[in-house]
Scaffold this motif. Sequence first.
Motif, PDB file in Angstrom:
ATOM      1  N   HIS A 133       0.826  -1.210   0.000  1.00 37.34           N
ATOM      2  CA  HIS A 133       0.000   0.000   0.000  1.00 37.34           C
ATOM      3  C   HIS A 133       0.864   1.266   0.000  1.00 37.34           C
ATOM      4  O   HIS A 133       0.496   2.275  -0.622  1.00 37.34           O
ATOM      5  CB  HIS A 133      -0.953  -0.020   1.194  1.00 37.34           C
ATOM      6  N   SER A 134       1.997   1.216   0.682  1.00 32.70           N
ATOM      7  CA  SER A 134       2.891   2.376   0.661  1.00 32.70           C
ATOM      8  C   SER A 134       3.361   2.678  -0.752  1.00 32.70           C
ATOM      9  O   SER A 134       3.349   3.834  -1.207  1.00 32.70           O
ATOM     10  CB  SER A 134       4.105   2.120   1.561  1.00 32.70           C
ATOM     11  N   ILE A 135       3.792   1.643  -1.462  1.00 35.99           N
ATOM     12  CA  ILE A 135       4.327   1.841  -2.814  1.00 35.99           C
ATOM     13  C   ILE A 135       3.238   2.298  -3.771  1.00 35.99           C
ATOM     14  O   ILE A 135       3.414   3.263  -4.530  1.00 35.99           O
ATOM     15  CB  ILE A 135       4.987   0.542  -3.314  1.00 35.99           C
ATOM     16  N   THR A 136       2.112   1.603  -3.750  1.00 33.44           N
ATOM     17  CA  THR A 136       1.066   1.922  -4.739  1.00 33.44           C
ATOM     18  C   THR A 136       0.386   3.260  -4.443  1.00 33.44           C
ATOM     19  O   THR A 136       0.016   3.982  -5.374  1.00 33.44           O
ATOM     20  CB  THR A 136       0.018   0.802  -4.789  1.00 33.44           C
ATOM     21  N   GLU A 137       0.252   3.616  -3.171  1.00 29.09           N
ATOM     22  CA  GLU A 137      -0.493   4.831  -2.829  1.00 29.09           C
ATOM     23  C   GLU A 137       0.380   6.076  -2.716  1.00 29.09           C
ATOM     24  O   GLU A 137      -0.096   7.189  -2.968  1.00 29.09           O
ATOM     25  CB  GLU A 137      -1.246   4.604  -1.517  1.00 29.09           C
ATOM     26  N   GLN A 138       1.644   5.904  -2.343  1.00 26.84           N
ATOM     27  CA  GLN A 138       2.491   7.072  -2.113  1.00 26.84           C
ATOM     28  C   GLN A 138       3.546   7.295  -3.203  1.00 26.84           C
ATOM     29  O   GLN A 138       4.025   8.417  -3.364  1.00 26.84           O
ATOM     30  CB  GLN A 138       3.195   6.947  -0.759  1.00 26.84           C
ATOM     31  N   ILE A 139       3.908   6.250  -3.939  1.00 29.24           N
ATOM     32  CA  ILE A 139       4.964   6.392  -4.951  1.00 29.24           C
ATOM     33  C   ILE A 139       4.410   6.227  -6.359  1.00 29.24           C
ATOM     34  O   ILE A 139       4.550   7.119  -7.204  1.00 29.24           O
ATOM     35  CB  ILE A 139       6.103   5.379  -4.696  1.00 29.24           C
ATOM     36  N   LEU A 140       3.744   5.128  -6.616  1.00 41.34           N
ATOM     37  CA  LEU A 140       3.224   4.893  -7.971  1.00 41.34           C
ATOM     38  C   LEU A 140       2.011   5.763  -8.290  1.00 41.34           C
ATOM     39  O   LEU A 140       1.521   5.748  -9.424  1.00 41.34           O
ATOM     40  CB  LEU A 140       2.897   3.414  -8.161  1.00 41.34           C
ATOM     41  N   SER A 141       1.548   6.528  -7.328  1.00 33.12           N
ATOM     42  CA  SER A 141       0.488   7.511  -7.570  1.00 33.12           C
ATOM     43  C   SER A 141       1.041   8.818  -8.130  1.00 33.12           C
ATOM     44  O   SER A 141       0.268   9.697  -8.549  1.00 33.12           O
ATOM     45  CB  SER A 141      -0.269   7.789  -6.276  1.00 33.12           C
ATOM     46  N   LEU A 142       2.355   8.954  -8.139  1.00 30.42           N
ATOM     47  CA  LEU A 142       2.987  10.146  -8.714  1.00 30.42           C
ATOM     48  C   LEU A 142       2.861  10.107 -10.237  1.00 30.42           C
ATOM     49  O   LEU A 142       2.556   9.055 -10.819  1.00 30.42           O
ATOM     50  CB  LEU A 142       4.461  10.188  -8.294  1.00 30.42           C
ATOM     51  N   PRO A 143       3.099  11.228 -10.931  1.00 30.39           N
ATOM     52  CA  PRO A 143       2.982  11.233 -12.392  1.00 30.39           C
ATOM     53  C   PRO A 143       3.886  10.189 -13.039  1.00 30.39           C
ATOM     54  O   PRO A 143       4.973   9.886 -12.536  1.00 30.39           O
ATOM     55  CB  PRO A 143       3.417  12.652 -12.770  1.00 30.39           C
ATOM     56  N   ASP A 144       3.451   9.629 -14.154  1.00 26.68           N
ATOM     57  CA  ASP A 144       4.210   8.577 -14.826  1.00 26.68           C
ATOM     58  C   ASP A 144       5.635   9.013 -15.164  1.00 26.68           C
ATOM     59  O   ASP A 144       6.560   8.195 -15.173  1.00 26.68           O
ATOM     60  CB  ASP A 144       3.498   8.146 -16.113  1.00 26.68           C
ATOM     61  N   HIS A 145       5.823  10.302 -15.444  1.00 31.29           N
ATOM     62  CA  HIS A 145       7.158  10.775 -15.849  1.00 31.29           C
ATOM     63  C   HIS A 145       8.087  10.994 -14.663  1.00 31.29           C
ATOM     64  O   HIS A 145       9.277  11.259 -14.856  1.00 31.29           O
ATOM     65  CB  HIS A 145       7.042  12.085 -16.642  1.00 31.29           C
ATOM     66  N   CYS A 146       7.576  10.892 -13.448  1.00 33.88           N
ATOM     67  CA  CYS A 146       8.399  11.150 -12.262  1.00 33.88           C
ATOM     68  C   CYS A 146       9.548  10.146 -12.196  1.00 33.88           C
ATOM     69  O   CYS A 146       9.341   8.930 -12.252  1.00 33.88           O
ATOM     70  CB  CYS A 146       7.540  11.044 -11.000  1.00 33.88           C
ATOM     71  N   LEU A 147      10.768  10.656 -12.059  1.00 31.54           N
ATOM     72  CA  LEU A 147      11.949   9.805 -11.955  1.00 31.54           C
ATOM     73  C   LEU A 147      12.092   9.292 -10.530  1.00 31.54           C
ATOM     74  O   LEU A 147      11.905  10.049  -9.566  1.00 31.54           O
ATOM     75  CB  LEU A 147      13.199  10.583 -12.360  1.00 31.54           C
ATOM     76  N   LEU A 148      12.433   8.024 -10.406  1.00 29.42           N
ATOM     77  CA  LEU A 148      12.556   7.383  -9.105  1.00 29.42           C
ATOM     78  C   LEU A 148      14.009   7.009  -8.849  1.00 29.42           C
ATOM     79  O   LEU A 148      14.618   6.276  -9.638  1.00 29.42           O
ATOM     80  CB  LEU A 148      11.681   6.129  -9.053  1.00 29.42           C
ATOM     81  N   TYR A 149      14.550   7.511  -7.759  1.00 29.68           N
ATOM     82  CA  TYR A 149      15.926   7.248  -7.384  1.00 29.68           C
ATOM     83  C   TYR A 149      15.947   6.407  -6.109  1.00 29.68           C
ATOM     84  O   TYR A 149      15.502   6.856  -5.052  1.00 29.68           O
ATOM     85  CB  TYR A 149      16.685   8.548  -7.158  1.00 29.68           C
ATOM     86  N   PRO A 150      16.480   5.170  -6.170  1.00 31.09           N
ATOM     87  CA  PRO A 150      16.468   4.276  -5.006  1.00 31.09           C
ATOM     88  C   PRO A 150      17.660   4.510  -4.083  1.00 31.09           C
ATOM     89  O   PRO A 150      18.633   5.184  -4.443  1.00 31.09           O
ATOM     90  CB  PRO A 150      16.558   2.896  -5.659  1.00 31.09           C
ATOM     91  N   ALA A 151      17.600   3.906  -2.900  1.00 28.68           N
ATOM     92  CA  ALA A 151      18.725   3.974  -1.964  1.00 28.68           C
ATOM     93  C   ALA A 151      19.801   2.954  -2.290  1.00 28.68           C
ATOM     94  O   ALA A 151      20.942   3.109  -1.866  1.00 28.68           O
ATOM     95  CB  ALA A 151      18.230   3.777  -0.538  1.00 28.68           C
ATOM     96  N   HIS A 152      19.447   1.897  -3.023  1.00 28.91           N
ATOM     97  CA  HIS A 152      20.403   0.845  -3.355  1.00 28.91           C
ATOM     98  C   HIS A 152      20.135   0.311  -4.762  1.00 28.91           C
ATOM     99  O   HIS A 152      19.012   0.356  -5.249  1.00 28.91           O
ATOM    100  CB  HIS A 152      20.295  -0.358  -2.395  1.00 28.91           C
ATOM    101  N   ASP A 153      21.178  -0.220  -5.365  1.00 33.74           N
ATOM    102  CA  ASP A 153      21.008  -1.119  -6.509  1.00 33.74           C
ATOM    103  C   ASP A 153      22.252  -1.992  -6.595  1.00 33.74           C
ATOM    104  O   ASP A 153      23.365  -1.524  -6.365  1.00 33.74           O
ATOM    105  CB  ASP A 153      20.797  -0.386  -7.824  1.00 33.74           C
ATOM    106  N   TYR A 154      22.049  -3.251  -6.927  1.00 33.08           N
ATOM    107  CA  TYR A 154      23.137  -4.223  -6.929  1.00 33.08           C
ATOM    108  C   TYR A 154      23.474  -4.700  -8.341  1.00 33.08           C
ATOM    109  O   TYR A 154      24.283  -5.601  -8.513  1.00 33.08           O
ATOM    110  CB  TYR A 154      22.752  -5.423  -6.046  1.00 33.08           C
ATOM    111  N   SER A 155      22.863  -4.052  -9.343  1.00 37.26           N
ATOM    112  CA  SER A 155      23.081  -4.481 -10.730  1.00 37.26           C
ATOM    113  C   SER A 155      23.383  -3.325 -11.667  1.00 37.26           C
ATOM    114  O   SER A 155      23.217  -3.445 -12.876  1.00 37.26           O
ATOM    115  CB  SER A 155      21.843  -5.238 -11.234  1.00 37.26           C
ATOM    116  N   GLY A 156      23.799  -2.178 -11.114  1.00 36.17           N
ATOM    117  CA  GLY A 156      24.204  -1.053 -11.949  1.00 36.17           C
ATOM    118  C   GLY A 156      23.066  -0.209 -12.471  1.00 36.17           C
ATOM    119  O   GLY A 156      23.259   0.588 -13.391  1.00 36.17           O
ATOM    120  N   ARG A 157      21.862  -0.332 -11.892  1.00 37.02           N
ATOM    121  CA  ARG A 157      20.716   0.454 -12.346  1.00 37.02           C
ATOM    122  C   ARG A 157      20.553   1.657 -11.429  1.00 37.02           C
ATOM    123  O   ARG A 157      20.355   1.511 -10.228  1.00 37.02           O
ATOM    124  CB  ARG A 157      19.458  -0.411 -12.334  1.00 37.02           C
TER     125      ARG A 157
END
Length: 381
Positions: A171-195
């Motif tokens: 619910h956190s992801i779908t309601e607070q993050i994926l509810s943002l505009p489609d063009h919104c860039l998402l920057y994570p705290a971690h990635d283990y594959s170079g993304r």
Amino acid sequence: MASPTPFALAAAAGGPSLLVRQLFDPETSTFTYLLADVPSRQGVLIDSVYEQHPRDLSLIRELGIHLVASLDTHGHADHVTGSWRLHRATGCAIGLDAVAGAENVTLPLRHGDQVTFGGRHLEVRATPGHTDGCLCFVLDDHSVAFTGDALLVRSCGRCDFQQGDASTLYHSITEQILSLPDHCLLYPAHDYSGRAVSSVAEEKACNARLGGEADERDFVGYMENLHLPHPNRISIALPANLRSGRPADGGLEEADDWGPIERSYAGLPELTADWVADHRDELTLVDVRSESEVQGPDGRIPGSLLIPLPELERRAGEIPTDRPTVVLCHSGSRSGSRSALATQQLQKKGLTRVANLRGGIRAWKAQGLPLEYSSVTPSGP
């Protein structure tokens, strides 16, 4: 005409009013983000790493940024935050979710708060599920969001410790993050594959855990069957982050006046190879490798004193005390190398001007600094 400032040059790539820098810690695969408002030069740092403090502080100072706050998206289990060190160096606020209950926090954050830096601000959105105290920071124009460990690129944070709950995270992801505009860039705290970055549209369509037609039941079933090992550093990171990164001993060590000492979180004093090379005539270099290693293909630093680690306790009196001592081995790793142990032994014997050579012979060789290769006459009796 005066040359443009480094800040102006750096900001040119970030648009007319915002500078954004993504930094990376390879040891923990952690992303740290520096944001600054160009007109005011006020900025914030998100998800700092304790050991990367010198890098982060150098960039902040080089660009002339006034750091308003060091923010953490949550209480990390895989690395220690650098917030306390940044607060001590710059006076910035320490921001973390109030739910975490950490010590030394000067800016307890809650859902709906704003963190202002100059003419810009970040919206604070609570995104529990990975931990109770997870936050997402959303830029004022909804063009960028810093998602912490809640939502990663094509993945998400685990839910099996620190009050994690898969349904809550969904619910956190779908309601607070994926509810943002489609063009919104998402920057994570971690990635283990170079993304390094994704977008709302991409994660809606392609995230393996909750994208496409996946619903809450699919997501919970996926997350409850991951069976992941706990992070390697959890026993150190969690208690340290409940102090906002302040070392258990208070971290009030006196400044070193004989060299640009940097300390690991464990408190190990370290120097870089290039500085040691520039000041060799003023130092005693103690090589604690074995004689066979010194005589091998790695060579030795000219003028260094060979005292293998097993002999150090007995032969410490051979080390001159009229100049600082730099201890080295093959790798000089922060995580428990021979030179780290030797440095600690010499400190216990009363040497106050002693440091570990970060990276050891490997770092020295990689920088093309002088080495000698030949049969070595053993030092000492």
